[in-house]
Write an enzyme that holds these catalytic residues in place. Structure first.
Site, PDB file in Angstrom:
ATOM      1  N   ARG A  47     139.010  63.469  -1.519  1.00  0.00           N
ATOM      2  CA  ARG A  47     138.532  62.442  -1.289  1.00  0.00           C
ATOM      3  C   ARG A  47     138.228  61.743   0.173  1.00  0.00           C
ATOM      4  NH1 ARG A  47     139.225  57.543   1.620  1.00  0.00           N
ATOM      5  NH2 ARG A  47     141.200  57.995   1.553  1.00  0.00           N
ATOM      6  N   ASP A  48     139.293  61.639   0.752  1.00  0.00           N
ATOM      7  CA  ASP A  48     139.032  61.377   2.313  1.00  0.00           C
ATOM      8  C   ASP A  48     138.405  62.368   2.952  1.00  0.00           C
ATOM      9  OD1 ASP A  48     139.348  59.553   4.318  1.00  0.00           O
ATOM     10  OD2 ASP A  48     141.298  59.583   4.865  1.00  0.00           O
ATOM     11  N   HIS A 266     149.637  58.225   6.874  1.00  0.00           N
ATOM     12  CA  HIS A 266     148.272  58.446   6.616  1.00  0.00           C
ATOM     13  C   HIS A 266     147.718  58.772   8.128  1.00  0.00           C
ATOM     14  CE1 HIS A 266     144.523  59.098   4.370  1.00  0.00           C
ATOM     15  NE2 HIS A 266     144.118  58.479   5.399  1.00  0.00           N
ATOM     16  N   HIS A 268     145.170  60.338  11.002  1.00  0.00           N
ATOM     17  CA  HIS A 268     144.130  61.044  11.263  1.00  0.00           C
ATOM     18  C   HIS A 268     144.551  61.920  12.870  1.00  0.00           C
ATOM     19  CE1 HIS A 268     140.963  59.964   8.445  1.00  0.00           C
ATOM     20  NE2 HIS A 268     142.000  59.156   8.143  1.00  0.00           N
ATOM     21  N   CYS A 299     136.217  58.543   8.477  1.00  0.00           N
ATOM     22  CA  CYS A 299     135.953  57.693   7.898  1.00  0.00           C
ATOM     23  C   CYS A 299     134.686  57.160   7.806  1.00  0.00           C
ATOM     24  CB  CYS A 299     137.009  56.534   7.817  1.00  0.00           C
ATOM     25  SG  CYS A 299     136.780  54.906   6.958  1.00  0.00           S
ATOM     26  N   ASN A 308     141.715  64.013   8.612  1.00  0.00           N
ATOM     27  CA  ASN A 308     143.151  63.961   8.510  1.00  0.00           C
ATOM     28  C   ASN A 308     143.942  65.126   9.320  1.00  0.00           C
ATOM     29  OD1 ASN A 308     141.862  62.529   5.808  1.00  0.00           O
ATOM     30  ND2 ASN A 308     143.790  61.576   6.273  1.00  0.00           N
TER      31      ASN A 308
HETATM   32  C1  LIG Z   1     134.072  46.842  -1.988  1.00  0.00           C
HETATM   33  C2  LIG Z   1     132.668  46.892  -1.850  1.00  0.00           C
HETATM   34  C3  LIG Z   1     132.277  47.313  -3.291  1.00  0.00           C
HETATM   35  C4  LIG Z   1     132.046  45.405  -1.524  1.00  0.00           C
HETATM   36  O1  LIG Z   1     130.685  45.686  -1.499  1.00  0.00           O
HETATM   37  P1  LIG Z   1     129.549  44.592  -1.560  1.00  0.00           P
HETATM   38  O2  LIG Z   1     128.276  44.852  -1.196  1.00  0.00           O
HETATM   39  O3  LIG Z   1     130.151  43.378  -1.061  1.00  0.00           O
HETATM   40  O4  LIG Z   1     129.783  44.168  -3.190  1.00  0.00           O
HETATM   41  P2  LIG Z   1     129.146  43.434  -3.935  1.00  0.00           P
HETATM   42  O5  LIG Z   1     130.123  42.787  -5.090  1.00  0.00           O
HETATM   43  O6  LIG Z   1     128.331  42.326  -3.578  1.00  0.00           O
HETATM   44  O7  LIG Z   1     128.181  44.406  -5.029  1.00  0.00           O
HETATM   45  C5  LIG Z   1     127.234  44.921  -4.450  1.00  0.00           C
HETATM   46  C6  LIG Z   1     126.549  46.176  -5.413  1.00  0.00           C
HETATM   47  O8  LIG Z   1     127.734  46.988  -5.347  1.00  0.00           O
HETATM   48  C7  LIG Z   1     128.084  47.441  -6.622  1.00  0.00           C
HETATM   49  N1  LIG Z   1     129.334  47.785  -6.629  1.00  0.00           N
HETATM   50  C8  LIG Z   1     130.362  46.720  -6.224  1.00  0.00           C
HETATM   51  N2  LIG Z   1     131.464  47.626  -6.496  1.00  0.00           N
HETATM   52  C9  LIG Z   1     131.636  48.552  -6.939  1.00  0.00           C
HETATM   53  C10 LIG Z   1     132.452  49.642  -7.329  1.00  0.00           C
HETATM   54  N3  LIG Z   1     133.575  49.649  -7.033  1.00  0.00           N
HETATM   55  N4  LIG Z   1     131.709  50.660  -7.913  1.00  0.00           N
HETATM   56  C11 LIG Z   1     130.515  50.832  -8.191  1.00  0.00           C
HETATM   57  N5  LIG Z   1     129.475  49.812  -7.723  1.00  0.00           N
HETATM   58  C12 LIG Z   1     130.134  48.752  -7.306  1.00  0.00           C
HETATM   59  C13 LIG Z   1     127.696  46.090  -7.451  1.00  0.00           C
HETATM   60  O9  LIG Z   1     127.360  46.139  -8.753  1.00  0.00           O
HETATM   61  C14 LIG Z   1     126.194  45.857  -6.873  1.00  0.00           C
HETATM   62  O10 LIG Z   1     125.447  46.560  -7.323  1.00  0.00           O
HETATM   63  P3  LIG Z   1     123.862  46.116  -7.280  1.00  0.00           P
HETATM   64  O11 LIG Z   1     123.724  44.717  -8.080  1.00  0.00           O
HETATM   65  O12 LIG Z   1     123.268  45.822  -5.822  1.00  0.00           O
HETATM   66  O13 LIG Z   1     123.108  47.259  -8.125  1.00  0.00           O
HETATM   67  C15 LIG Z   1     132.158  47.682  -0.784  1.00  0.00           C
HETATM   68  O14 LIG Z   1     132.424  47.294   0.342  1.00  0.00           O
HETATM   69  C16 LIG Z   1     132.585  49.151  -0.936  1.00  0.00           C
HETATM   70  O15 LIG Z   1     132.411  49.909  -2.054  1.00  0.00           O
HETATM   71  N6  LIG Z   1     133.245  49.582   0.112  1.00  0.00           N
HETATM   72  C17 LIG Z   1     133.950  51.018   0.307  1.00  0.00           C
HETATM   73  C18 LIG Z   1     133.958  51.464   1.540  1.00  0.00           C
HETATM   74  C19 LIG Z   1     134.994  52.456   1.367  1.00  0.00           C
HETATM   75  O16 LIG Z   1     134.648  53.412   0.406  1.00  0.00           O
HETATM   76  N7  LIG Z   1     135.271  53.094   2.470  1.00  0.00           N
HETATM   77  C20 LIG Z   1     136.049  54.283   2.537  1.00  0.00           C
HETATM   78  C21 LIG Z   1     137.254  54.138   1.976  1.00  0.00           C
HETATM   79  S1  LIG Z   1     138.607  53.407   2.645  1.00  0.00           S
HETATM   80  C22 LIG Z   1     139.113  54.580   3.943  1.00  0.00           C
HETATM   81  O17 LIG Z   1     138.617  55.761   4.065  1.00  0.00           O
HETATM   82  C23 LIG Z   1     140.384  54.409   4.810  1.00  0.00           C
HETATM   83  C24 LIG Z   1     141.743  55.208   4.133  1.00  0.00           C
HETATM   84  C25 LIG Z   1     141.891  54.668   2.620  1.00  0.00           C
HETATM   85  O18 LIG Z   1     141.304  56.685   4.036  1.00  0.00           O
HETATM   86  C26 LIG Z   1     142.992  54.953   5.052  1.00  0.00           C
HETATM   87  C27 LIG Z   1     142.696  55.317   6.333  1.00  0.00           C
HETATM   88  O19 LIG Z   1     142.301  56.198   6.812  1.00  0.00           O
HETATM   89  O20 LIG Z   1     142.801  54.112   7.166  1.00  0.00           O
END
Ligand SMILES: CC(C)(COP(=O)([O-])OP(=O)([O-])OC[C@H]1O[C@@H](n2cnc3c(N)ncnc32)[C@H](O)[C@@H]1OP(=O)([O-])[O-])[C@@H](O)C(=O)NCCC(=O)NCCSC(=O)C[C@@](C)(O)CC(=O)[O-]
Length: 364
Positions: A47-48, A266, A268, A299, A308
């Site tokens: 994933r990450d 976690h 990096h 990220c 990581n």
């Molecule tokens: C949270 C949202 C969805 C808000 O995103 P948004 O655009 O504000 O959401 P929305 O509710 O307005 O929806 C927009 C569109 O996305 C769809 N949608 C909405 N949610 C989903 C979902 N879950 N799965 C599939 N589709 C989804 C929803 O249906 C809609 O579709 P449309 O009508 O435009 O066709 C967005 O900000 C997002 O997906 N962000 C993900 C960011 C991400 O994945 N970042 C990386 C992971 S975190 C990380 O790596 C850090 C970590 C964990 O490793 C730890 C570290 O190192 O710190």
């Protein structure tokens, strides 16, 4: 019964301390001084590690990566992410990955836990629809089935407002409010899933720099624990963490009543500090560490952040200290070599390169 009385014991202990300030209060308890040499490594490579790859990694490669990792003795593999595909296209086939794991559980020395990110109800319902299509194929918290995979979902908060907006399009408070529903739905029957709560940028933010308050991290962690998460994963997303800052953060969490057994680190390795910070956390009493095979990762919302800390490096480091990870170093080094070649990049694990180099020299 009052709400507080109904809370699990660890939360009841936490509750009165929620707003505790984190004056540099350093002490160790008898339980933390006990010699505990078991360390759990959470493999986050699929994933990450892959989420930031520019080219879409084929589904078969992702599945083969998970299957190879499952054979190395790891206990938990973060396998995908139910996020919006337009935000992170690389994770778009997480449903297929979950389906495959349930239909054909990878061969492993012991049953594994597979973790998937789910930031909102949309992501969780996408995960649920796969579970509904595969009833009886997974173990739950209330019905452990030793021969079947366990599942976990992970929500992810941020320690700074700017990162929260960039990563989740929401303030910290709004994201936490959204997680409440996700956590409680994940814990409902028939799913009864384990839930992990990440907090990103705890030791440095790509937008707000080093100005990250450990008190704020402790507050967010407390709130997530009160909502029912089983574990807090502290993300040094940018790799800006240093030994003294890691120590201060962990002391602050301890002062706020958060137990070491509820915390995972976690790290990096962007600044090459990950193993030093790991040593600090280990000495503090933390026993769960995330890592990514061959140091894959980065990220999408943390510009410049690299992978990581490599799983191979953590396994070697832990074993050099007499800690038991249960992970086969040669096995994981082979996986690191394989995935690096599949992705057409250099192997990011120093230990992985050394293990393979030494093996090659012996064969010559
Ligand atoms: C949270 C949202 C969805 C808000 O995103 P948004 O655009 O504000 O959401 P929305 O509710 O307005 O929806 C927009 C569109 O996305 C769809 N949608 C909405 N949610 C989903 C979902 N879950 N799965 C599939 N589709 C989804 C929803 O249906 C809609 O579709 P449309 O009508 O435009 O066709 C967005 O900000 C997002 O997906 N962000 C993900 C960011 C991400 O994945 N970042 C990386 C992971 S975190 C990380 O790596 C850090 C970590 C964990 O490793 C730890 C570290 O190192 O710190």
């Amino acid at each position: 019964m009052s709400r507080l009385a109904a809370l699990p014991r660890r939360l009841a202990l936490l509750h009165p301390l929620r707003r505790t300030t984190c004056a540099a209060r350093s002490y160790s308890t008898a339980s933390e001084q006990r010699l505990d040499n078991r360390v759990k490594i959470v493999e986050v490579g699929p994933r990450d590690g892959l989420q930031n790859e520019k080219n879409i990694v084929p589904l078969v490669t992702k599945i083969e990566l998970i299957e190879r990792l499952a054979k190395t003795g790891l206990e938990t593999i973060e396998a995908g992410s139910f996020v919006a595909p337009k935000w992170v296209p690389q994770m778009a086939n997480s449903s297929e990955i979950l389906s495959h794991i349930l239909a054909t559980p990878p061969t492993s020395p012991h049953p594994l836990t597979y973790s998937f990110l789910a930031p909102n109800m949309k992501g969780l319902s996408n995960a649920f629809s796969i579970l509904n299509q595969n009833p009886g194929t997974f173990s739950t918290e209330t019905n452990p089935l030793p021969s079947k995979p366990s599942l976990e979902i992970a929500v992810f908060a941020s320690a700074t407002e700017t990162f929260s907006q960039k990563n989740l399009n929401a303030s910290i408070a709004a994201s936490l409010e959204g997680f409440r529903a996700v956590i409680s739905a994940a814990k409902e029957t028939p799913y009864n899933l384990r839930v992990r709560g990440y907090i990103s940028v705890v030791l440095g933010c790509p937008f707000e720099g080093y100005d990250v308050s450990p008190h704020r991290v402790a507050e967010i962690a407390t709130e997530l624990l009160e909502m029912g998460v089983d574990e807090i994963a502290l993300g040094d997303t940018t790799g800006m963490g240093t030994a003294p800052r890691t120590k201060d953060l962990l002391n602050c969490l301890r002062s706020a009543g958060i137990r070491n057994e509820d915390v995972a680190m976690h790290f990096h390795d962007t600044y090459g500090q990950a193993l030093v910070n790991t040593a600090v956390a280990l000495e503090h009493g933390i026993r769960t560490f995330d890592a990514s095979v061959s140091g894959l990762g980065g990220c999408p919302y943390s510009p410049g952040a690299t992978g990581n800390v490599a799983t191979e490096d953590v396994v070697y480091f832990m074993e050099s200290l007499g800690m038991d990870t249960g992970v086969n170093l040669d096995g994981v080094a082979d996986v690191g070599d394989w995935i690096s070649k599949e992705l057409g990049r250099g192997n990011g694990s120093t230990v992985g390169r050394a293990v393979l180099g030494q093996r090659k020299r012996k064969q010559e």
